[in-house]
Design a protein around this motif. Structure first.
Motif, short mmCIF file in Angstrom:
data_model
loop_
_atom_site.label_atom_id
_atom_site.label_comp_id
_atom_site.label_asym_id
_atom_site.label_seq_id
_atom_site.Cartn_x
_atom_site.Cartn_y
_atom_site.Cartn_z
N VAL A 177 0.84 -1.19 0.00
CA VAL A 177 0.00 0.00 0.00
C VAL A 177 0.88 1.25 0.00
O VAL A 177 1.85 1.33 0.77
N VAL A 178 0.53 2.21 -0.86
CA VAL A 178 1.24 3.49 -0.91
C VAL A 178 0.39 4.54 -0.19
O VAL A 178 -0.80 4.69 -0.49
N ILE A 179 1.02 5.25 0.74
CA ILE A 179 0.32 6.25 1.54
C ILE A 179 1.04 7.58 1.42
O ILE A 179 2.27 7.65 1.56
N GLY A 180 0.28 8.63 1.15
CA GLY A 180 0.87 9.95 0.87
C GLY A 180 1.34 10.69 2.10
O GLY A 180 1.08 10.30 3.24
N CYS A 181 2.00 11.79 1.85
CA CYS A 181 2.45 12.69 2.91
C CYS A 181 1.36 13.74 3.15
O CYS A 181 0.26 13.64 2.60
N GLU A 182 1.64 14.73 3.98
CA GLU A 182 0.67 15.81 4.19
C GLU A 182 0.43 16.51 2.86
O GLU A 182 1.36 16.88 2.17
N GLY A 183 -0.83 16.68 2.50
CA GLY A 183 -1.15 17.28 1.21
C GLY A 183 -1.46 16.25 0.15
O GLY A 183 -1.95 16.58 -0.92
N GLY A 184 -1.18 14.97 0.46
CA GLY A 184 -1.54 13.88 -0.45
C GLY A 184 -0.68 13.81 -1.70
O GLY A 184 0.45 14.27 -1.74
#
Length: 222
Positions: A177-184
């Motif tokens: 699973v890839v999960i984004g940083c703040e701001g996506g």
């Protein structure tokens, strides 16, 4: 603490010094002929050692036996995590380790701050302490990727966590699973995934990156 980590656990004899010696001698107050459990976090063996002697600076151990004892999550999970503030990563890393996340690849995504630099030696120390407390038998793998494109080249089966009508479920066959940083994610990164490979959590709330990582791990591994 369920066992003591030592990178050379498995050797016929070991000498403990420094923090390990202080833990055995001053905290646990072990004495000669006591037995200790050790792991090297590279294989699945639990090594049993006997304390041969203790002095003010070192502890001499002798290997008595070993047994295969795997302690891990029921399924593998690889998280591609877009880099955020290292302090935030360090706060949740023990929880991810205890839930059994197999591997984390930190990715410099488009919206990751390039000024954030990860101290892998510090992260490894956090993982060792967490593993000794939780009983985990093999160290979590930590790696880096310079971009989301390079990560997907190595892990084409990846699923993106993002806003989507496709709901996240523990029953889905997901291992990466890839999960984004703040701001996506930006539009170019979102376009790297087909619609069926984008899933969202069933919540109206906006989660911080570290909260989303913990939510995914908990759903899939616990």
């Amino acid at each position: 603490m369920l066992y003591l980590y030592h990178k050379e656990a498995g050797a016929s004899t070991l000498t403990l010094t420094g923090d390990d010696h202080r833990y055995i001698f001053k905290v646990r107050r072990h004495k000669a002929e006591d037995t200790l459990r050790l792991r090297n976090l590279e294989d699945s063996y639990l090594y049993i050692y006997e304390v041969v002697s203790i002095d003010k600076r070192s502890v001499l151990l002798s290997l008595v036996s070993k047994e295969i004892l795997e302690v891990k999550a029921p399924r593998p999970l690889h998280i591609g995590w877009c880099v955020i503030d290292p302090k935030s990563i360090e706060k949740v890393l023990p929880s991810l380790n205890e839930m059994g996340v197999e591997k984390i690849t930190f990715i410099y995504c488009k919206r990751s701050q390039k000024s954030f630099k990860l101290d892998f030696k510090r992260l490894e120390k956090i993982l060792i302490n967490s593993s000794q407390q939780s009983g985990r038998s093999v160290m979590m793998q930590l790696t880096m990727a310079e971009s989301l494109e390079s990560f997907l080249h190595q892990n084409p089966q990846s699923i993106m966590l993002n806003f989507s009508k496709n709901r996240f479920s523990a029953n889905l066959n997901i291992d990466t699973v890839v999960i984004g940083c703040e701001g996506g994610f930006d539009d170019e990164e979102r376009a790297l995934f087909s619609d069926e490979k984008v899933i969202g959590l069933d919540t109206p709330l906006i989660l911080k990156s570290e909260s989303a990582v913990c939510a995914v791990a908990a759903k899939l591994l616990t």
